[in-house]
Design an enzyme around this catalytic site. Structure first.
Site, short mmCIF file in Angstrom:
data_model
loop_
_atom_site.label_atom_id
_atom_site.label_comp_id
_atom_site.label_asym_id
_atom_site.label_seq_id
_atom_site.Cartn_x
_atom_site.Cartn_y
_atom_site.Cartn_z
N HIS A 19 -4.33 -6.53 3.97
CA HIS A 19 -4.13 -7.74 3.16
C HIS A 19 -3.91 -8.96 4.06
CE1 HIS A 19 -2.17 -4.82 0.10
NE2 HIS A 19 -3.31 -5.20 -0.45
N LYS A 43 0.55 -0.17 -14.84
CA LYS A 43 0.62 0.30 -13.46
C LYS A 43 2.08 0.39 -13.03
CE LYS A 43 -2.06 -0.57 -9.27
NZ LYS A 43 -3.05 -1.49 -8.69
N ARG A 92 -13.39 -2.79 0.98
CA ARG A 92 -13.29 -1.76 2.01
C ARG A 92 -14.40 -0.72 1.95
NH1 ARG A 92 -7.37 -0.60 0.09
NH2 ARG A 92 -8.54 -1.22 -1.75
N SER A 130 -2.60 0.65 0.26
CA SER A 130 -1.18 0.69 -0.10
C SER A 130 -0.77 2.07 -0.62
CB SER A 130 -0.86 -0.38 -1.15
OG SER A 130 -1.08 -1.67 -0.63
#
Ligand code: ADP
Length: 156
Positions: A19, A43, A92, A130
């Site tokens: 990040h 979430k 990514r 993460s």
């Protein structure tokens, strides 16, 4: 001229070197970048919002162009609220690409004036995410290679 404002939305649970790198590389493109922590009810977060904000503040303490805000609801509605014309995202993997593509294209239909800008991670950050960082922390491992040097992540 109108200020060029981008938002960098995510959960940052916790912020990683991936990040940080994306954000620093995007800074020359914008007058202001708002790190926008999405409060998504479906979430379950590991670190509290306060803790996540605190770490982000530590990392960008010397960067006047960076602000932090949290939001609920649609990302494009938040963009309109803060007058941001750009959404910044990292890409990514091909899985990221497929996911991001549909979100960005649907956002484009709903809000044609907003552009989503993608930045690829540097190769050594491609595998950082993460979820894995949280797993390392939860199991007592050393997450320091994956998080910004300014912060000391410890299990809550
Ligand atoms: P989200 O839950 O929206 O994916 P994240 O906090 O996981 O939120 O990620 C926010 C943004 O940062 C996303 O665009 C994601 O692709 C990007 N990102 C996360 N990790 C990396 C990394 N290692 N390299 C580049 N971009 C990353």
């Amino acid at each position: 001229m109108e200020k060029r404002i981008a938002i960098f939305p995510g959960s940052f649970d916790p912020i990683t070197k991936g990040h940080e790198n994306i954000l620093r590389r995007a800074l020359p493109l914008f007058d202001e970048i708002i790190i926008s922590i999405g409060k998504n009810s479906s979430k379950q977060n590991y670190f509290s919002l306060e803790q996540r904000e605190k770490w982000i503040k530590q990392v960008f303490a010397n960067e006047p162009k960076v602000r932090i805000e949290s939001y609920t609801g649609l990302t494009i509605d938040f963009c309109k609220k803060v007058n941001a014309k750009f959404i910044l995202r990292g890409l990514r993997t091909s899985a990221d690409f497929e996911f991001e593509k549909s979100i960005a294209q649907n956002n484009k239909v709903m809000a044609p004036e907003i552009e989503t800008i993608f930045i690829l991670p540097i190769p050594e950050h491609s595998a950082i995410n993460s979820t894995i960082v949280r797993d390392i922390i939860r199991n007592g491992g050393d997450a320091s290679p994956f998080v910004p040097k300014e912060i000391d992540v410890k299990a809550p």
